[in-house]
Scaffold this motif. Structure first.
Motif, PDB file in Angstrom:
ATOM      1  N   SER A 226     -31.642  23.985 -30.196  1.00 39.06           N
ATOM      2  CA  SER A 226     -32.251  22.688 -29.959  1.00 39.06           C
ATOM      3  C   SER A 226     -31.092  22.647 -28.496  1.00 39.06           C
ATOM      4  CB  SER A 226     -31.862  21.742 -30.458  1.00 39.06           C
ATOM      5  OG  SER A 226     -30.432  21.749 -31.518  1.00 39.06           O
ATOM      6  N   ILE A 227     -29.882  23.439 -28.318  1.00 36.40           N
ATOM      7  CA  ILE A 227     -30.172  23.255 -27.152  1.00 36.40           C
ATOM      8  C   ILE A 227     -30.439  23.730 -26.058  1.00 36.40           C
ATOM      9  CG2 ILE A 227     -27.464  24.478 -25.968  1.00 36.40           C
ATOM     10  CD1 ILE A 227     -26.339  23.585 -28.177  1.00 36.40           C
ATOM     11  N   LEU A 228     -32.060  25.057 -26.526  1.00 39.40           N
ATOM     12  CA  LEU A 228     -32.342  25.322 -25.475  1.00 39.40           C
ATOM     13  C   LEU A 228     -33.205  24.298 -24.655  1.00 39.40           C
ATOM     14  CD1 LEU A 228     -33.684  29.297 -27.146  1.00 39.40           C
ATOM     15  CD2 LEU A 228     -31.927  28.576 -26.144  1.00 39.40           C
ATOM     16  N   ILE A 229     -33.408  24.386 -23.361  1.00 39.67           N
ATOM     17  CA  ILE A 229     -34.832  23.671 -23.039  1.00 39.67           C
ATOM     18  C   ILE A 229     -35.989  23.735 -23.060  1.00 39.67           C
ATOM     19  CG2 ILE A 229     -35.250  22.901 -21.312  1.00 39.67           C
ATOM     20  CD1 ILE A 229     -32.011  22.679 -20.255  1.00 39.67           C
ATOM     21  N   LEU A 315     -27.351  19.557 -22.764  1.00 33.81           N
ATOM     22  CA  LEU A 315     -28.217  19.168 -21.866  1.00 33.81           C
ATOM     23  C   LEU A 315     -28.676  18.516 -21.247  1.00 33.81           C
ATOM     24  CD1 LEU A 315     -30.362  19.280 -25.207  1.00 33.81           C
ATOM     25  CD2 LEU A 315     -29.949  21.466 -23.688  1.00 33.81           C
ATOM     26  N   SER A 316     -28.009  17.297 -20.799  1.00 32.80           N
ATOM     27  CA  SER A 316     -28.388  16.667 -19.498  1.00 32.80           C
ATOM     28  C   SER A 316     -27.376  17.592 -18.261  1.00 32.80           C
ATOM     29  CB  SER A 316     -27.247  14.768 -20.051  1.00 32.80           C
ATOM     30  OG  SER A 316     -27.316  14.563 -18.661  1.00 32.80           O
ATOM     31  N   LYS A 317     -26.631  17.554 -18.368  1.00 32.48           N
ATOM     32  CA  LYS A 317     -25.677  18.366 -17.157  1.00 32.48           C
ATOM     33  C   LYS A 317     -26.200  19.771 -17.031  1.00 32.48           C
ATOM     34  CE  LYS A 317     -22.118  18.946 -14.292  1.00 32.48           C
ATOM     35  NZ  LYS A 317     -22.933  19.686 -13.460  1.00 32.48           N
ATOM     36  N   LEU A 318     -27.410  20.434 -17.710  1.00 36.21           N
ATOM     37  CA  LEU A 318     -27.712  21.844 -17.388  1.00 36.21           C
ATOM     38  C   LEU A 318     -29.119  21.076 -16.793  1.00 36.21           C
ATOM     39  CD1 LEU A 318     -28.167  24.995 -17.730  1.00 36.21           C
ATOM     40  CD2 LEU A 318     -29.293  24.508 -19.959  1.00 36.21           C
ATOM     41  N   TRP A 319     -29.937  20.593 -16.619  1.00 34.46           N
ATOM     42  CA  TRP A 319     -30.757  19.887 -16.288  1.00 34.46           C
ATOM     43  C   TRP A 319     -30.534  19.329 -14.945  1.00 34.46           C
ATOM     44  CZ3 TRP A 319     -35.780  19.765 -16.391  1.00 34.46           C
ATOM     45  CH2 TRP A 319     -36.669  19.675 -17.637  1.00 34.46           C
ATOM     46  N   LYS A 320     -30.052  18.619 -15.262  1.00 40.29           N
ATOM     47  CA  LYS A 320     -30.106  17.836 -13.922  1.00 40.29           C
ATOM     48  C   LYS A 320     -29.325  19.250 -12.349  1.00 40.29           C
ATOM     49  CE  LYS A 320     -26.331  15.049 -11.344  1.00 40.29           C
ATOM     50  NZ  LYS A 320     -24.570  14.642 -11.417  1.00 40.29           N
TER      51      LYS A 320
END
Length: 807
Positions: A226-229, A315-320
């Motif tokens: 679930s950590i994968l985007i 996920l929030s930080k990675l997306w950003k």
């Protein structure tokens, strides 16, 4: 005029989504940047929340937003009922109101909500006058911020996907604003924090097509899928084996890699991959038991984003970070770079792969500027030493004074410099005085030729100290330093990876990346980016351009100081989204820089003598840039206005430029001006050290001093071209008489030119006489195969043949 009305920015919105929507609306409708912010404040109810508006405005639109702000006080009619005017209120007001006005630089206006139409029209007219005055003060430029630049880059990216004119927002019939989802997404991703999860974000179609070229996300030892985007799954690689993971990372050369790992392998993997240019961000996902160990890692590896214990935050930080990288890289590919900018920290030499084949005639304009700056710095560093401040530093201090006239402390420092400075203490003065350091480096960075030359003694003093402290054993080590750079300059460096670049200023660095990063503040100019330079030094020679100054007790974050003009190879350029900075990796090695040094040596060898400040303009003449040569010498006239010997040489060089252009009348005037100064002047120390260079710009014969003989000789050449043979003969004979030694090639060439005058007069007997005298003396001085011998023989032959024809 476009006016955008917004809801409150005072932080009282119920949801952050509402705040993002308002920000997106403003930026969408004023994407080029607003010229003015009108901050409405009701006089009937002023609270601390009104100051929060100021804080939010600076956060969203950058620290310069307040330069574009005006306070608009509403409900003035409430005061009229109490017989109180606005100015009286300000005198008796609370601190909150005064702080608001102070933040807006004293700009305010009051509006009565129930006023008559004519009074309202007068108020509007006054407001427009105030706006116009402020816009003029800001040079008519709109406010610029990082988020606006990001949205503009995204708009350009998306424009190809829309039919017709692309807009960031659309208005409905009722005046409502419908924001495009892509713009809302960018705003939200830019301002969201690590504590606010971001879900459902979408990447524009064109953005998706570019991802494969731009980035790869690599997971190591992540068991929770679930950590994968999901939206980026096809650009994602997962590994359980750290060796296979490292092999994959090292095989990816031209992408930005976002690396996510658990706490099991970080101690072994991060030290191996952190220095790779393709790694831009590292994220560690682990439980609380490993938190303490990872915090220690954070201090040593600047690409490490954070330690995450909740997958939503990761996920929030990675997306950003991914979104910022996508639009940043796409913006790079669509923006034209103005490399004519002089306010750059670096100069890039484009074409280093063919450097062995370059000659003076094949240099591009960009290469000419690079080489000239190197030659200029080389000449400045050879400025002679003086033991007292005297007049040599007067102009430098005059520039310094003009910048800090109202600063008593700086005036005191300048006076102390005049009284106590010595060349052996140059580095100490450079390091302990921030404003002197800034004045010097601004001159170098902007290539202000006049200021650079006025600073020449101080620059040379610092360099000589670095040479004296040259590192005896230069083992490989790494230096880190932080600078602020324009985005255009960053893009120029990024598109020239593998080329060489020089740093124009003195540049200081430290052995610790953490110490260097401490210089990065959060208050960033929206037009500039913070850049962390990582310089790998591995050389066995030419270490004189830098030295360690740590042992002298200077500031802690300066271990190594580089002289201006230091050359490096560009290894990599990448944005580190986790820190909102850029990372530029350079190398300083003998092997990589030998070709550039070889080119510079070949160019210097094309001149009979070393180039110095007095004759550096000749380089421009050699490459066909006579206007640049003239501009340089005109600058020198202002710098050396009280040095007669220097003025003599400079006027002489200007005369040669006019002569080469065929403007013999002006050339003659310049030579005569130089001759008059030469006859009246006494020698100067600096002109004496530079005069040997004059030879390299003379027509044959070359002479070794700036003496009247040289000027008479060249006056004769000009008169000859103007067909004034009487004046030419007079000047050649004076030149001959000024040289006491008969056995020199100089006198041989003068005899040859005297023969040319008689030849033009058709006096072939005398012409032959002087040609033969020149030939006989040349045989005693030169080898028989010398080309001048052939020249003299041809002249003798021409005189004999012409005499025969004439008879």
């Amino acid at each position: 005029m476009v006016v955008v009305d917004t809801s409150t920015f005072d932080g009282t919105a119920n949801r952050e989504e509402d705040m993002f929507h308002e920000i997106a609306k403003v930026i969408s409708l004023t994407v080029q940047g607003p010229h003015v912010f009108l901050i409405a404040v009701p006089l009937r109810h002023i609270t601390k929340d009104d100051l929060t508006v100021i804080e939010q405005l600076s956060k969203i639109f950058g620290p310069d937003a307040l330069k574009y702000s005006i306070c608009v006080f509403t409900h003035l009619d409430c005061l009229h009922q109490k017989d109180m005017e606005i100015d009286q209120l300000l005198l008796n007001s609370r601190k909150i109101l005064l702080d608001l006005i102070k933040c807006c630089d004293g700009r305010y206006i009051a509006v009565a909500n129930t006023a008559a139409i004519d009074e309202k029209e007068a108020t509007v007219a006054n407001l427009l006058t105030l706006i116009k005055s402020m816009v003029n003060e800001n040079g008519e430029h709109p406010n610029t911020s990082k988020i606006c630049e990001l949205v503009k880059a995204a708009i350009t990216t998306l424009s190809d996907e829309r039919v017709g004119r692309f807009q960031t927002a659309e208005l409905d019939n009722d005046g409502g604003v419908h924001l495009l989802p892509e713009v809302q997404q960018i705003i939200q991703s830019f301002f969201c924090t690590a504590t606010v999860p971001v879900s459902g974000l979408q990447i524009p179609t064109k953005g998706i097509s570019e991802i494969e070229r731009i980035l790869t996300i690599i997971y190591l030892d992540i068991t929770d899928s679930s950590i994968l985007i999901p939206e980026l799954i096809e650009y994602t690689k997962t590994f359980d084996d750290p060796l296979l993971c490292i092999a994959c990372i090292t095989s990816i050369r031209n992408k930005n890699i976002f690396f996510v790992t658990s706490g099991l392998f970080y101690e072994y993997v991060i030290p191996l991959i952190h220095g790779l240019p393709q790694i831009v961000s590292i994220y560690i996902f682990e439980d609380d038991r490993q938190k303490e160990a990872t915090v220690r890692m954070d201090k040593n590896y600047f690409k490490l984003s954070n330690i995450f214990h909740h997958k939503d935050l990761l996920l929030s930080k990675l997306w950003k970070d991914v979104l910022l990288t996508i639009f940043s890289v796409q913006g790079d590919t669509i923006t034209n770079i103005d490399t004519s900018h002089t306010d750059f920290f670096t100069k890039v030499f484009i074409g280093s792969e063919t450097i062995d084949k370059l000659t003076m005639k094949t240099l591009s304009k960009q290469q000419v500027k690079f080489i000239f700056f190197q030659l200029l710095i080389d000449a400045v560093l050879r400025t002679p030493t003086v033991r007292t401040t005297n007049n040599c530093y007067a102009k430098m201090l005059e520039i310094y004074r003009s910048q800090y006239l109202k600063d008593e402390r700086e005036m005191q420092i300048i006076n102390e410099f005049e009284s106590n400075y010595s060349s052996e203490m140059a580095i100490q003065w450079y390091e302990k005085n921030q404003f002197l350091r800034q004045s010097l480096n601004i001159a170098l960075r902007t290539e202000n030729m006049s200021d650079i030359l006025h600073f020449r003694y101080f620059i040379a003093d610092i360099h000589r100290q670095l040479v004296e402290r040259c590192l005896p054993d230069c083992r490989p080590f790494t230096v880190y330093g932080v600078e602020m750079m324009q985005m255009g300059e960053l893009k120029n460096i990024q598109k020239n990876i593998g080329e060489v670049a020089l740093i124009k200023t003195f540049f200081s660095g430290t052995m610790s990346n953490q110490t260097a990063l401490n210089a990065v503040s959060t208050n960033i100019d929206p037009l500039y980016e913070f850049v962390l330079f990582e310089i790998v030094i591995d050389c066995t020679s030419d270490t004189a351009s830098f030295s360690s100054i740590q042992t002298l007790g200077y500031k802690e974050n300066c271990d190594i100081l580089f002289s201006p003009g230091s050359i490096f190879r560009i290894e990599s350029v990448a944005q580190i989204p986790t820190r909102r900075i850029w990372h530029v990796k350079l190398s300083f090695t003998d092997r990589q820089l030998s070709k550039v040094k070889g080119l510079l040596e070949r160019i210097r060898n094309e001149f009979p003598h070393p180039l110095t400040l007095m004759t550096l303009g000749n380089f421009f003449c050699k490459v066909g840039e006579s206007d640049e040569a003239m501009r340089y010498y005109k600058t020198l006239l202002g710098v050396y206005e009280f040095d007669d010997d220097a003025i003599e040489i400079i006027n002489y060089n200007i005369g040669l430029i006019y002569e080469h252009k065929g403007d013999y009348e002006v050339a003659l005037q310049q030579y005569q001006t130089g001759l008059n100064r030469a006859i009246q002047s006494s020698s100067s120390n600096e002109a004496y050290t530079q005069q040997q260079i004059v030879d390299s710009i003379l027509k044959p014969p070359l002479m070794n001093s700036a003496s009247p003989a040289i000027l008479y000789f060249n006056l004769g050449c000009v008169s000859f071209h103007k067909l004034d043979y009487d004046r030419a003969l007079e000047n050649f004979e004076k030149a001959y008489d000024c040289l006491p030694d008969d056995n020199t090639i100089k006198k041989v060439d003068i005899l040859n030119n005297i023969g040319c005058v008689y030849y033009k007069r058709s006096d072939f007997r005398k012409a032959r006489h002087y040609f033969e005298k020149a030939f006989d003396r040349a045989l005693k001085i030169l080898p028989a195969e010398n080309s001048l011998i052939t020249c003299y023989l041809k002249n003798i032959s021409a005189a004999v043949n012409s005499a025969s024809v004439n008879n």
